[in-house]
Each structure stands twice: as C-alpha cells, then as structure tokens.
Motif scaffolding. Structure first.
Motif, short mmCIF file in Angstrom:
data_model
loop_
_atom_site.label_atom_id
_atom_site.label_comp_id
_atom_site.label_asym_id
_atom_site.label_seq_id
_atom_site.Cartn_x
_atom_site.Cartn_y
_atom_site.Cartn_z
N ALA A 236 -2.82 -20.22 -12.98
CA ALA A 236 -2.11 -18.26 -12.74
C ALA A 236 -2.76 -18.13 -11.31
N SER A 237 -1.82 -18.65 -9.84
CA SER A 237 -2.47 -18.15 -8.62
C SER A 237 -2.23 -17.27 -8.04
N LEU A 238 -3.05 -15.92 -7.30
CA LEU A 238 -2.66 -15.48 -6.47
C LEU A 238 -1.35 -15.46 -5.42
N PRO A 239 -0.37 -14.64 -4.93
CA PRO A 239 0.49 -14.86 -4.42
C PRO A 239 -0.17 -14.55 -2.54
N LYS A 240 0.37 -15.89 -1.65
CA LYS A 240 -0.39 -15.85 -1.08
C LYS A 240 0.51 -15.09 0.01
N THR A 241 0.59 -13.79 0.21
CA THR A 241 0.95 -13.04 0.99
C THR A 241 -0.34 -12.84 2.39
N GLY A 242 -1.25 -12.73 1.38
CA GLY A 242 -2.88 -12.48 3.19
C GLY A 242 -3.45 -11.79 2.36
N ALA A 243 -2.93 -10.66 1.41
CA ALA A 243 -3.75 -9.04 1.17
C ALA A 243 -4.11 -9.48 0.19
N ARG A 244 -5.40 -8.74 0.43
CA ARG A 244 -6.26 -8.53 -0.75
C ARG A 244 -5.16 -7.31 -1.97
N ARG A 245 -5.87 -7.90 -3.25
CA ARG A 245 -5.58 -6.99 -4.36
C ARG A 245 -6.30 -6.18 -4.04
N GLY A 246 -5.48 -5.14 -4.58
CA GLY A 246 -6.30 -3.16 -4.25
C GLY A 246 -6.81 -2.76 -2.84
N SER A 247 -6.32 -3.75 -1.83
CA SER A 247 -6.67 -3.54 -0.25
C SER A 247 -6.13 -1.85 -0.44
N GLY A 248 -4.38 -1.82 -1.26
CA GLY A 248 -3.70 -0.47 0.14
C GLY A 248 -4.21 0.06 1.21
N SER A 249 -4.27 1.64 0.75
CA SER A 249 -4.66 2.67 1.70
C SER A 249 -5.48 3.37 1.83
N SER A 250 -6.73 2.34 0.84
CA SER A 250 -8.13 2.58 1.05
C SER A 250 -9.24 3.36 2.09
N GLY A 251 -8.78 2.33 3.10
CA GLY A 251 -9.41 2.97 4.31
C GLY A 251 -9.07 4.36 4.51
N GLY A 252 -7.36 4.87 4.24
CA GLY A 252 -7.01 6.16 4.70
C GLY A 252 -7.77 7.40 4.50
N TRP A 253 -8.64 7.62 2.55
CA TRP A 253 -8.99 7.96 1.72
C TRP A 253 -10.46 8.38 2.60
N TRP A 254 -10.51 7.07 2.94
CA TRP A 254 -12.45 7.04 3.34
C TRP A 254 -12.28 7.74 4.88
N GLN A 255 -11.19 7.82 5.52
CA GLN A 255 -11.24 8.48 6.93
C GLN A 255 -10.92 10.22 6.44
N GLY A 256 -9.89 10.35 5.63
CA GLY A 256 -9.62 11.77 5.47
C GLY A 256 -11.53 12.32 4.80
N LEU A 257 -11.88 11.14 3.98
CA LEU A 257 -13.49 12.46 3.44
C LEU A 257 -13.98 12.73 4.30
N LEU A 258 -14.09 11.44 6.01
CA LEU A 258 -15.11 11.37 6.66
C LEU A 258 -15.18 12.88 7.47
N CYS A 259 -13.75 12.50 7.50
CA CYS A 259 -12.99 13.69 8.20
C CYS A 259 -13.38 15.55 8.14
N GLY A 260 -13.09 15.22 6.24
CA GLY A 260 -13.53 16.53 5.79
C GLY A 260 -14.66 17.24 5.49
N ALA A 261 -15.94 15.55 5.61
CA ALA A 261 -16.88 15.70 5.47
C ALA A 261 -18.11 16.40 6.70
N LEU A 262 -17.41 16.20 8.27
CA LEU A 262 -17.01 16.06 9.73
C LEU A 262 -17.08 17.82 9.68
N LEU A 263 -15.82 18.13 9.04
CA LEU A 263 -15.40 19.13 9.05
C LEU A 263 -16.28 20.65 8.75
N MET A 264 -16.84 20.12 7.40
CA MET A 264 -16.77 21.10 6.32
C MET A 264 -18.58 21.24 7.22
N LEU A 265 -19.21 20.07 7.68
CA LEU A 265 -21.00 19.96 7.39
C LEU A 265 -21.22 20.93 9.51
#
Length: 162
Positions: free
Chosen positions: A5-34
């Motif tokens: 079975a092949s992956l759909p040719k949508t150009g999106a990677r599996r699991g990419s979702g919005s994890s970038g937003g989570w990392w940015q939020g985590l880094l901003c929270g760490a900056l605010l705390m530290l």
C-alpha cells in the motif's frame, strides 16, 4: 505477489500535524519561566515580526521572512545591553518603554516590509526594461539584415526575386 500500500500523494508527511506549534509554545513557556526580562524585551522588540508571521499567508511567507530578517539584527544590541546591565525586570521595562530602542527595531521591521513589497515591482520593472532593450536591438538587427539581403519584411524571400 500483492503490491504494498502506498501513501497518498498529498505531499504531507505522516504525523507532521501541528507539532511545530507545540514546540514553539514549549520554548516560549521556558523563556518566560527562565528569563522573564528577556521575554518582555523580545516580545516588545519583535512584535512586528510576530504580527507579520501571523498575517502573511503566502507560500514560504516572504513578507514575514523579510520583516524578521530586518527586525532581528535591530534587536540584538538591546538584548546584549539587557544582559550586561544585570538582566533584571526594571532594566527590561525601561528599555521596552524607551522609544529610541523600540522605534529602531520597529523601523527596521518596517524597512523589511517595504523591501518585501517593493522588490517584486522593482524586479518586474528591471525585467521589462531588459525585454524592451532586447526587442529594440533585435528590430535593429532585423532591419539591417533586411537591407543587406534585400528581403521584404515578413516575406521570407529576397525582394529581387519577386
């Protein structure tokens, strides 16, 4: 043998979702705390870049990139000054309310925005001028060749054979 079975040719990677937003939020929270004074100063100085990032919907976000690339260098000196003067909240508040510091960073961001808006127009005008110059040169060469060979314009045969 069954095909895999092949992956759909949508150009999106599996699991990419919005994890970038989570990392940015985590880094901003760490900056605010530290480092709250640094977060306050950075938030004030880089506000135009953050707004441009939210508003730019173009592919690759060229306007946000130009604003950020002009805004960041203007923010480095105030950040270094904050670190050298004790890195306390009073110094950060004083720098964030100093219009010469904030104005310079925001003016640099404005210059980046202006550059992003005017660059396509300038490139178009330069390409158009080059194309017109090339067309004039080609017409001159064509007229000289027609005169030299005795061909009428658009006939394809010499004028003497008619």
């Amino acid at each position: 043998m069954a095909k895999a079975a092949s992956l759909p040719k949508t150009g999106a990677r599996r699991g990419s979702g919005s994890s970038g937003g989570w990392w940015q939020g985590l880094l901003c929270g760490a900056l605010l705390m530290l480092a709250p004074p640094l977060a306050l100063l950075l938030g004030t100085l880089l506000a135009p870049a953050l707004i441009a990032r939210m508003l730019d919907q173009g592919a690759g976000r060229p306007t946000a990139l130009a604003v950020t690339m002009c805004n960041l260098p203007a923010s480095v000196t105030p950040m270094l000054t904050l670190w050298r003067q004790g890195h306390d909240m009073a110094t950060a508040m004083a720098m964030a309310s100093d219009m010469s510091v904030v104005g310079l960073a925001w003016a640099a961001a404005g210059a980046g925005w202006l550059m992003a808006e005017l660059a396509p127009v300038a490139i178009f005008l330069a390409l158009e001028a080059g194309a017109r110059t090339r067309a004039i040169l080609l017409r001159t060469v064509r007229a000289r060749l027609e005169q030299e060979w005795g061909a009428a314009p658009g006939s394809g045969t010499p004028a003497q054979e008619r």
